[in-house]
Scaffold this active site. Structure first.
Site, PDB file in Angstrom:
ATOM      1  N   TYR A  41       0.817  -1.214   0.000  1.00  0.00           N
ATOM      2  CA  TYR A  41       0.000   0.000   0.000  1.00  0.00           C
ATOM      3  C   TYR A  41       0.851   1.264   0.000  1.00  0.00           C
ATOM      4  O   TYR A  41       0.532   2.245   0.678  1.00  0.00           O
ATOM      5  CB  TYR A  41      -0.951   0.003   1.212  1.00  0.00           C
ATOM      6  CG  TYR A  41      -2.084  -0.980   1.082  1.00  0.00           C
ATOM      7  CD1 TYR A  41      -3.239  -0.649   0.371  1.00  0.00           C
ATOM      8  CD2 TYR A  41      -1.989  -2.244   1.650  1.00  0.00           C
ATOM      9  CE1 TYR A  41      -4.274  -1.564   0.242  1.00  0.00           C
ATOM     10  CE2 TYR A  41      -3.014  -3.170   1.520  1.00  0.00           C
ATOM     11  CZ  TYR A  41      -4.154  -2.818   0.808  1.00  0.00           C
ATOM     12  OH  TYR A  41      -5.180  -3.721   0.673  1.00  0.00           O
ATOM     13  N   TYR A  82     -14.289  -5.327   2.613  1.00  0.00           N
ATOM     14  CA  TYR A  82     -12.896  -5.681   2.347  1.00  0.00           C
ATOM     15  C   TYR A  82     -12.657  -7.065   2.933  1.00  0.00           C
ATOM     16  O   TYR A  82     -12.826  -7.284   4.139  1.00  0.00           O
ATOM     17  CB  TYR A  82     -11.911  -4.687   2.951  1.00  0.00           C
ATOM     18  CG  TYR A  82     -10.480  -5.129   2.751  1.00  0.00           C
ATOM     19  CD1 TYR A  82      -9.865  -4.958   1.509  1.00  0.00           C
ATOM     20  CD2 TYR A  82      -9.776  -5.760   3.758  1.00  0.00           C
ATOM     21  CE1 TYR A  82      -8.569  -5.403   1.293  1.00  0.00           C
ATOM     22  CE2 TYR A  82      -8.476  -6.207   3.557  1.00  0.00           C
ATOM     23  CZ  TYR A  82      -7.885  -6.024   2.321  1.00  0.00           C
ATOM     24  OH  TYR A  82      -6.600  -6.477   2.111  1.00  0.00           O
TER      25      TYR A  82
END
Length: 430
Positions: A17, A144
């Site tokens: 990320y 998610y």
């Protein structure tokens, strides 16, 4: 020639990320102890997010280390196809005793995403083994469930998944249930009930979506409806499991039982990677056959790794101790008290709390988003004050290890108020 840890890291590592072109150098951490992390310059940080929600009892816990060390000198790894070992048997026995009564079998993998992949394959092949043409998945918007392709498919569509949109399988996304929209959601599900094989959901808290929270009674009603329509249910407790919601599992708030459950993160106390998928006898029995093609063909090299099993057993012992349960309730009480103080801040909105999870948004004049630049600015502000808080854009949250003391948590609260009242926010449009 690269000399410092930062330089050596930049030369060889690609971080998750992270836009490596613009990111600052990663902070080298050389040791951890309890709630604290220590960098290579000796600076101390309070880990207020449990290092991505995994560290239940603090870093370098001596009891977990002892148990893993003992196992390391006995059996470090063995193939789990055709072989077994006591740590895996004992962990399954102990975990199943804590779960809803219909959970009877344990399938091991190595992280949250793979625990979800296994669950999805169980449901789809369950239908296939019984000759049913049901393959559509039901999931929440903003969900998610992981970053592998199956887990990504049942997660909310976003800029994260955009490059892979044509490769993700079709999913029916619904809003999280409320008393106002439940009947509408039921109507949508009923229209597709003959296609839907399973419903996957994060119970009570949608973590990566920004700690979005919904009520247990509304989820219960939705689960009951799905059960009546013959839709299998996958309860993803990768984040909510092992005390995060104030009870051992989010399942402890619900009267309805899922068919399948997924676990990881806090499972080993943050010590080692491990994933678990549990299921009912009904699911398991669908794979029992003289027909070899009805086997669940799924496995990992490190399935039920003895070291990870030992870490999980030790972590579970610590979790069930009266002192740990008391700490969980104390953190929840402290969060509730601080929530009212935080709500009074002019730049803060939507303060919410479930158990040891506290979350809020900063007003920026823009829509709440993971890509809101204020997150990076606040992240740096907290690091300067010796606190690790990893914002999700303009959403901030606390998920501390259970060993954090009342004084340490009060210090974190004080810094939040200090930063909230003194930080120069982007101008909000009127």
């Amino acid at each position: 020639m690269h000399n410092t840890l930062k330089e050596r890291d930049r030369a060889v590592n690609w971080h998750p990320y992270t836009q490596m072109q613009t990111a600052k150098d990663a902070i080298p951490i050389v040791r951890g102890k309890g709630v604290h992390l220590y960098d290579d310059k000796g600076k101390e940080y309070i880990d207020a997010v449990s290092s991505w929600w995994v560290t239940l009892h603090g870093h370098a816990h001596p009891y977990i280390a002892q148990r893993v060390s003992e196992q390391l000198n006995t059996l470090e790894q063995v193939i789990f196809a055709g072989f077994t070992h006591e740590p895996a048997i004992l962990l399954s026995e102990n975990l199943l005793q804590l779960l809803p009564g219909n959970q009877h079998k344990v399938f091991y993998s190595d992280n949250g995403s793979t625990a979800v992949e296994v669950a999805l394959k169980m449901c789809i092949q369950y239908a296939h083994n019984y000759g049913k043409a049901k393959t559509k998945i039901l999931a929440f918007k903003n969900a998610y469930h992981g970053d592998t392709f199956g887990a990504m498919s049942v997660s909310g569509r976003s800029i994260w998944t955009q490059p892979f949109k044509d490769l993700l399988f079709d999913v029916l996304f619904i809003d999280v249930p409320t008393s106002e929209n439940l009947e509408h959601i039921k109507h949508i599900i009923y229209q597709h009930k003959d296609e839907i094989v399973c419903f996957i959901y994060e119970p009570l808290v949608q973590g990566a979506a920004g700690m979005l929270m919904h009520k247990a009674e509304d989820l219960d009603e939705l689960m009951k409806f799905c059960r009546n329509q013959g839709i299998l249910m996958i309860q993803d407790e990768v984040f909510t499991g092992f005390g995060r919601t104030g009870r051992l599992f989010a399942a402890n708030y619900l009267s309805e039982e899922p068919d399948i459950m997924c676990f990881s993160k806090g499972l080993t106390g943050g010590t080692m990677p491990m994933g678990i998928t549990t299921c009912s006898d009904d699911i398991y029995n669908a794979f029992l056959s003289d027909d070899q093609y009805k086997t669940l063909f799924h496995g990992h090299s490190f399935t039920a790794n003895p070291l990870a099993c030992s870490a999980a057993l030790a972590s579970m012992e610590l979790l069930l101790q009266e002192s740990t349960q008391s700490d969980i309730q104390r953190i929840a009480r402290q969060h509730r008290g601080f929530a009212s103080v935080l709500s009074a801040q002019n730049q803060v909105e939507n303060v919410r709390q479930t158990g040891t999870i506290l979350a809020w948004e900063y007003k920026t004049g823009k829509q709440t988003s993971y890509f809101n630049e204020i997150g990076k600015l606040l992240y740096e502000k907290f690091l300067q004050r010796g606190i690790l808080i990893r914002p999700l854009g303009n959403t901030l949250y606390l998920v501390p290890p259970y060993c954090i003391t009342e004084e340490e948590l009060d210090f974190v609260y004080a810094q939040i108020i200090n930063i909230s009242s003194s930080f120069e926010y982007p101008k909000i449009d009127s």
